[in-house]
Write a protein that holds these residues in place. Structure first.
Motif, PDB file in Angstrom:
ATOM      1  N   ILE A   8       0.824  -1.216   0.000  1.00 44.05           N
ATOM      2  CA  ILE A   8       0.000   0.000   0.000  1.00 44.05           C
ATOM      3  C   ILE A   8       0.859   1.267   0.000  1.00 44.05           C
ATOM      4  CG2 ILE A   8      -1.677   1.355   1.326  1.00 44.05           C
ATOM      5  CD1 ILE A   8      -2.990  -1.347   2.082  1.00 44.05           C
ATOM      6  N   PRO A   9       1.870   1.377   0.884  1.00 40.58           N
ATOM      7  CA  PRO A   9       2.682   2.608   0.838  1.00 40.58           C
ATOM      8  C   PRO A   9       3.431   2.778  -0.486  1.00 40.58           C
ATOM      9  CG  PRO A   9       3.032   1.448   2.899  1.00 40.58           C
ATOM     10  CD  PRO A   9       2.230   0.539   2.017  1.00 40.58           C
ATOM     11  N   LEU A  10       3.890   1.692  -1.065  1.00 35.24           N
ATOM     12  CA  LEU A  10       4.605   1.786  -2.337  1.00 35.24           C
ATOM     13  C   LEU A  10       3.695   2.342  -3.428  1.00 35.24           C
ATOM     14  CD1 LEU A  10       7.073   1.168  -4.121  1.00 35.24           C
ATOM     15  CD2 LEU A  10       6.111  -1.118  -4.453  1.00 35.24           C
ATOM     16  N   ILE A  11       2.534   1.743  -3.575  1.00 34.55           N
ATOM     17  CA  ILE A  11       1.597   2.177  -4.612  1.00 34.55           C
ATOM     18  C   ILE A  11       1.069   3.582  -4.321  1.00 34.55           C
ATOM     19  CG2 ILE A  11      -0.662   1.680  -5.643  1.00 34.55           C
ATOM     20  CD1 ILE A  11       0.036  -1.345  -5.075  1.00 34.55           C
ATOM     21  N   ALA A  12       0.667   3.818  -3.081  1.00 27.92           N
ATOM     22  CA  ALA A  12       0.111   5.127  -2.717  1.00 27.92           C
ATOM     23  C   ALA A  12       1.146   6.238  -2.843  1.00 27.92           C
ATOM     24  CB  ALA A  12      -0.455   5.087  -1.299  1.00 27.92           C
ATOM     25  N   SER A  13       2.408   5.950  -2.524  1.00 27.93           N
ATOM     26  CA  SER A  13       3.451   6.977  -2.612  1.00 27.93           C
ATOM     27  C   SER A  13       3.760   7.351  -4.054  1.00 27.93           C
ATOM     28  CB  SER A  13       4.722   6.497  -1.899  1.00 27.93           C
ATOM     29  OG  SER A  13       4.495   6.393  -0.514  1.00 27.93           O
ATOM     30  N   VAL A  14       3.760   6.373  -4.942  1.00 24.20           N
ATOM     31  CA  VAL A  14       3.980   6.679  -6.366  1.00 24.20           C
ATOM     32  C   VAL A  14       2.829   7.522  -6.902  1.00 24.20           C
ATOM     33  CG1 VAL A  14       4.145   5.672  -8.677  1.00 24.20           C
ATOM     34  CG2 VAL A  14       5.454   4.683  -6.794  1.00 24.20           C
ATOM     35  N   ILE A  15       1.620   7.150  -6.556  1.00 21.66           N
ATOM     36  CA  ILE A  15       0.445   7.927  -6.981  1.00 21.66           C
ATOM     37  C   ILE A  15       0.501   9.338  -6.402  1.00 21.66           C
ATOM     38  CG2 ILE A  15      -2.075   8.119  -6.767  1.00 21.66           C
ATOM     39  CD1 ILE A  15      -2.111   4.998  -6.936  1.00 21.66           C
ATOM     40  N   ALA A  16       0.861   9.452  -5.121  1.00 20.82           N
ATOM     41  CA  ALA A  16       0.928  10.765  -4.473  1.00 20.82           C
ATOM     42  C   ALA A  16       1.984  11.656  -5.111  1.00 20.82           C
ATOM     43  CB  ALA A  16       1.208  10.604  -2.978  1.00 20.82           C
ATOM     44  N   ALA A  17       3.141  11.092  -5.445  1.00 19.44           N
ATOM     45  CA  ALA A  17       4.189  11.884  -6.097  1.00 19.44           C
ATOM     46  C   ALA A  17       3.706  12.386  -7.456  1.00 19.44           C
ATOM     47  CB  ALA A  17       5.464  11.059  -6.249  1.00 19.44           C
ATOM     48  N   GLY A  18       3.045  11.521  -8.212  1.00 22.36           N
ATOM     49  CA  GLY A  18       2.491  11.942  -9.490  1.00 22.36           C
ATOM     50  C   GLY A  18       1.417  13.002  -9.346  1.00 22.36           C
ATOM     51  N   LEU A  19       0.592  12.849  -8.321  1.00 17.93           N
ATOM     52  CA  LEU A  19      -0.445  13.850  -8.051  1.00 17.93           C
ATOM     53  C   LEU A  19       0.192  15.188  -7.665  1.00 17.93           C
ATOM     54  CD1 LEU A  19      -3.409  14.627  -7.621  1.00 17.93           C
ATOM     55  CD2 LEU A  19      -3.198  13.746  -5.285  1.00 17.93           C
TER      56      LEU A  19
END
Length: 120
Positions: free
Chosen positions: A103-114
């Motif tokens: 979850i942190p891996l996927i959410a962090s990549v999405i958050a950086a892109g956002l």
């Protein structure tokens, strides 16, 4: 003097991480490390914002070094996340360990892109 700015920002990032993790953990309770998740995802969002601003030349590269390398480098914490995953595995909470790893891996990549998209 850049090293002093990075060191100061790093100290502030580490203290911020500690205080936020303490506050979240005290309220959330349970085995899942919600504080570390919030810290890593919010730090990734901010890193995306800083990278986007730097790419647009809205902030100087030196500011990116201080904020991303200093503050966010100390604020976010891959090592703590991996320690917490290992602790969950030791407690035989395999599903929580898997969730804490993915979850942190996927959410962090999405958050950086956002974060990047917010300033574009």
């Amino acid at each position: 003097m850049m090293w002093l700015a990075v060191a100061t920002a790093g100290a502030l990032g580490a203290v911020s991480r500690y205080l936020l993790d303490y506050a979240v953990s005290a309220r959330a309770g349970g085995a899942f490390p919600w504080g570390t998740l919030l810290i890593n995802v919010s730090g990734s969002l901010l890193a995306g914002v800083v990278a986007g601003l730097t790419a647009q030349a809205a902030i100087p590269a030196e500011a990116q070094t201080v904020v991303a390398g200093g503050f966010l480098g100390a604020y976010t914490t891959f090592s703590t996340a991996m320690y917490e995953t290992a602790r969950l595995l030791e407690d035989r909470a395999r599903l929580l360990a898997l969730a804490n790893h993915l979850i942190p891996l996927i959410a962090s990549v999405i958050a950086a892109g956002l974060g990047w998209s917010l300033v574009r």
